[in-house]
Design an enzyme around this catalytic site. Structure first.
Site, PDB file in Angstrom:
ATOM      1  N   ARG A   1     -11.827  -8.198  -5.580  1.00 31.25           N
ATOM      2  CA  ARG A   1     -10.875  -9.167  -5.008  1.00 31.25           C
ATOM      3  C   ARG A   1     -11.526 -10.529  -4.740  1.00 31.25           C
ATOM      4  O   ARG A   1     -11.207 -11.202  -3.752  1.00 31.25           O
ATOM      5  CB  ARG A   1     -10.269  -8.647  -3.697  1.00 31.25           C
ATOM      6  CG  ARG A   1      -9.344  -7.452  -3.850  1.00 31.25           C
ATOM      7  CD  ARG A   1      -8.107  -7.803  -4.665  1.00 31.25           C
ATOM      8  NE  ARG A   1      -7.130  -6.735  -4.584  1.00 31.25           N
ATOM      9  CZ  ARG A   1      -7.149  -5.643  -5.346  1.00 31.25           C
ATOM     10  NH1 ARG A   1      -8.079  -5.489  -6.269  1.00 31.25           N
ATOM     11  NH2 ARG A   1      -6.225  -4.724  -5.206  1.00 31.25           N
TER      12      ARG A   1
ATOM     13  N   GLU B   1      -7.553  -9.592   3.009  1.00 31.15           N
ATOM     14  CA  GLU B   1      -7.497  -9.827   1.579  1.00 31.15           C
ATOM     15  C   GLU B   1      -6.590 -11.032   1.356  1.00 31.15           C
ATOM     16  O   GLU B   1      -6.796 -11.852   0.477  1.00 31.15           O
ATOM     17  CB  GLU B   1      -6.907  -8.564   0.922  1.00 31.15           C
ATOM     18  CG  GLU B   1      -7.243  -8.413  -0.519  1.00 31.15           C
ATOM     19  CD  GLU B   1      -6.023  -8.462  -1.372  1.00 31.15           C
ATOM     20  OE1 GLU B   1      -5.801  -9.548  -1.959  1.00 31.15           O
ATOM     21  OE2 GLU B   1      -5.320  -7.452  -1.472  1.00 31.15           O
TER      22      GLU B   1
ATOM     23  N   SER C   1      -1.542  -5.590  -0.061  1.00 31.97           N
ATOM     24  CA  SER C   1      -2.596  -5.157   0.862  1.00 31.97           C
ATOM     25  C   SER C   1      -3.024  -6.335   1.722  1.00 31.97           C
ATOM     26  O   SER C   1      -3.381  -7.384   1.192  1.00 31.97           O
ATOM     27  CB  SER C   1      -3.824  -4.682   0.095  1.00 31.97           C
ATOM     28  OG  SER C   1      -3.499  -3.612  -0.738  1.00 31.97           O
TER      29      SER C   1
HETATM   30  N1  EPU Z   1      -4.016   6.034   2.293  1.00 29.52           N
HETATM   31  C1  EPU Z   1      -3.702   6.639   3.481  1.00 29.52           C
HETATM   32  N2  EPU Z   1      -2.784   6.027   4.290  1.00 29.52           N
HETATM   33  C2  EPU Z   1      -2.162   4.896   3.959  1.00 29.52           C
HETATM   34  C3  EPU Z   1      -2.494   4.273   2.739  1.00 29.52           C
HETATM   35  C4  EPU Z   1      -3.443   4.867   1.915  1.00 29.52           C
HETATM   36  O1  EPU Z   1      -4.225   7.675   3.812  1.00 29.52           O
HETATM   37  O2  EPU Z   1      -1.322   4.431   4.727  1.00 29.52           O
HETATM   38  C5  EPU Z   1      -4.948   6.718   1.372  1.00 29.52           C
HETATM   39  C6  EPU Z   1      -4.153   7.368   0.245  1.00 29.52           C
HETATM   40  O3  EPU Z   1      -3.778   8.650   0.577  1.00 29.52           O
HETATM   41  C7  EPU Z   1      -5.126   7.366  -0.917  1.00 29.52           C
HETATM   42  C8  EPU Z   1      -6.014   6.186  -0.612  1.00 29.52           C
HETATM   43  O4  EPU Z   1      -5.782   5.802   0.741  1.00 29.52           O
HETATM   44  O5  EPU Z   1      -5.891   8.511  -0.947  1.00 29.52           O
HETATM   45  C9  EPU Z   1      -5.764   5.023  -1.557  1.00 29.52           C
HETATM   46  O6  EPU Z   1      -4.407   4.614  -1.428  1.00 29.52           O
HETATM   47  P1  EPU Z   1      -3.685   3.752  -2.568  1.00 29.52           P
HETATM   48  O7  EPU Z   1      -3.793   4.439  -3.859  1.00 29.52           O
HETATM   49  O8  EPU Z   1      -2.309   3.427  -2.070  1.00 29.52           O
HETATM   50  O9  EPU Z   1      -4.551   2.465  -2.679  1.00 29.52           O
HETATM   51  P2  EPU Z   1      -5.231   1.473  -1.633  1.00 29.52           P
HETATM   52  O10 EPU Z   1      -6.700   1.679  -1.687  1.00 29.52           O
HETATM   53  O11 EPU Z   1      -4.595   1.582  -0.297  1.00 29.52           O
HETATM   54  C10 EPU Z   1      -5.628  -0.383  -3.413  1.00 29.52           C
HETATM   55  C11 EPU Z   1      -5.338  -1.830  -3.627  1.00 29.52           C
HETATM   56  C12 EPU Z   1      -3.881  -2.042  -3.996  1.00 29.52           C
HETATM   57  C13 EPU Z   1      -3.585  -1.264  -5.262  1.00 29.52           C
HETATM   58  C14 EPU Z   1      -3.903   0.206  -5.000  1.00 29.52           C
HETATM   59  C15 EPU Z   1      -3.743   1.063  -6.228  1.00 29.52           C
HETATM   60  C16 EPU Z   1      -6.885  -3.044  -2.207  1.00 29.52           C
HETATM   61  C17 EPU Z   1      -7.058  -3.909  -1.022  1.00 29.52           C
HETATM   62  N3  EPU Z   1      -5.664  -2.598  -2.445  1.00 29.52           N
HETATM   63  O12 EPU Z   1      -4.870   0.056  -2.276  1.00 29.52           O
HETATM   64  O13 EPU Z   1      -3.701  -3.419  -4.292  1.00 29.52           O
HETATM   65  O14 EPU Z   1      -2.232  -1.394  -5.652  1.00 29.52           O
HETATM   66  O15 EPU Z   1      -5.281   0.336  -4.579  1.00 29.52           O
HETATM   67  O16 EPU Z   1      -4.773   0.811  -7.110  1.00 29.52           O
HETATM   68  O17 EPU Z   1      -7.858  -2.800  -2.923  1.00 29.52           O
HETATM   69  C18 EPU Z   1      -3.097  -5.513  -3.307  1.00 29.52           C
HETATM   70  O18 EPU Z   1      -4.226  -5.896  -3.556  1.00 29.52           O
HETATM   71  O19 EPU Z   1      -2.267  -6.261  -2.734  1.00 29.52           O
HETATM   72  C19 EPU Z   1      -2.708  -4.150  -3.648  1.00 29.52           C
HETATM   73  C20 EPU Z   1      -1.512  -3.654  -3.336  1.00 29.52           C
END
Ligand code: EPU
Length: 335
Positions: A163, A331, A235
């Site tokens: 990012r 972010e 995010s």
């Molecule tokens: N999780 C939780 N609780 C929550 C949210 C997530 O336990 O409320 C856990 C999920 O169960 C999962 C893990 O966290 O095991 C990852 O969750 P998710 O796949 O939703 O991805 P993220 O790490 O929360 C990142 C990016 C997103 C992107 C997703 C999918 C960042 C800051 N965010 O989110 O990007 O869509 O992965 O690849 O790296 C953005 O940058 O605006 C964005 C939405």
């Protein structure tokens, strides 16, 4: 056309009704160059705004916003299975993704439905479902806000990180991106290792670009709020990278905590999970809230001010720090 004292409600996905002193849209690079040459670096508070999908305004903006509206998606070259595509900075990101997939060019499919414009994609190296835009960027064409000179940045020169890029680091606020060149492939190696992506795509029959796009779109829609309905900027925080020993300790507190090893020997942990464990998921203070399906996303239920959303984000940071000793980093860019 120069808009003065303009409401930015349409220009930020939190839907905040703040104002800017001036907003100037530009459809052509040459016009922005002559504008900047005339200014000769005299205007101190110039800021580039795309779709405003990664911004939080905590008040009115005093200065001039430049809004790139350069259009056009062009096939620049093709050799064997490699294709070079260029896109104007004002093209909506997902329009570009859709168009490349319709032409059978792979590389951007995992990045389907990310809000924002093409020009903003390299700035924060957008990423999702195991892919970052750095993987496909060939070069970035940009104009210096100080003197209107044009510079093309190779992928290496963009200094991409998680990012981040040179446009968020050393050259923050110094360039306006006008065009981005992508290196795509007619025989792409698909990236399906994230979560249950492979399994979900297989359920659709064949593993194709269109099917990957469909699953990514469905996944995003099921978790992330649509900014047209509920104001948000995706995010709000970055996922923190911590040492292996801290990750082990956290695992003791929460055996279900998902951890991802990264190249530099650190461990990436999902901030959404930490926020959820602090009890914030689905909570609301006035009209500022934490999304009930994805705790990493802060939302505006209608009348929240940017300051209220910011204050909520600070409270979340404090409680994650208290419970886990980790300081989350935004972010979203806060203005
Ligand atoms: N999780 C939780 N609780 C929550 C949210 C997530 O336990 O409320 C856990 C999920 O169960 C999962 C893990 O966290 O095991 C990852 O969750 P998710 O796949 O939703 O991805 P993220 O790490 O929360 C990142 C990016 C997103 C992107 C997703 C999918 C960042 C800051 N965010 O989110 O990007 O869509 O992965 O690849 O790296 C953005 O940058 O605006 C964005 C939405």
């Amino acid at each position: 056309m120069i808009y003065e004292n303009i409401s930015l409600k349409k220009y930020n996905t939190f839907g905040l009704n703040v104002k800017a002193d001036r907003l100037i849209p530009f459809k052509h690079e040459e016009n922005v160059i002559s504008f900047l040459r005339q200014q000769g670096g005299s205007e101190q508070s110039l800021f580039v705004i795309g779709q405003g999908s990664n911004l939080l305004f905590t008040g009115d903006f005093h200065g001039t916003l430049i809004h790139p509206e350069m259009e056009g998606i062009t096939l620049e070259g093709r050799k064997d299975d490699v294709v070079i595509i260029s896109s104007g900075a004002g093209v909506l990101w997902d329009k570009l993704v859709e168009s490349t997939i319709n032409n059978g060019f792979g590389g951007l499919e995992n990045l389907s439905l990310i809000p924002g414009s093409v020009g903003a994609a390299p700035v924060q190296n957008i990423g999702a479902y195991g892919v970052e835009v750095r993987n496909t960027i060939e070069r970035v064409r940009a104009v210096s806000l100080e003197n209107g000179s044009v510079r093309e940045f190779t992928n290496d020169e963009c200094q991409f990180g998680y990012r981040s890029s040179i446009f968020k680091g050393e050259l923050k606020g110094k360039y306006l991106i006008t065009k981005v060149y992508f290196r795509l492939s007619t025989r792409p190696k698909l990236s399906l290792e994230y979560g249950s992506l492979r399994e979900e795509v297989s359920k659709l029959g064949s593993v194709s670009l269109k099917n990957v796009r469909e699953i990514v779109i469905n996944t995003r829609k099921s978790k992330l709020p649509d900014p047209a309905i509920l104001g948000n900027a995706g995010s709000f925080f970055k996922n923190p990278a911590v040492s292996e020993s801290l990750a082990e300790e956290l695992k003791k507190k929460d055996p279900q905590l998902p951890v991802f090893n990264n190249d530099s020997g650190e461990v990436k942990i999902p901030a959404g999970r930490l926020i959820e464990l602090c009890g914030w998921k689905g909570r609301r203070i006035g009209d500022a809230g934490v999304h009930d399906r994805q705790a990493l996303v802060l939302v505006n239920f209608g009348r929240a001010t940017g300051k209220e959303i910011f204050d909520l984000s600070e409270k979340i940071k404090e409680s994650v720090f208290e419970k886990f000793g980790i300081m989350l980093e935004s972010e979203v860019e806060i203005l």
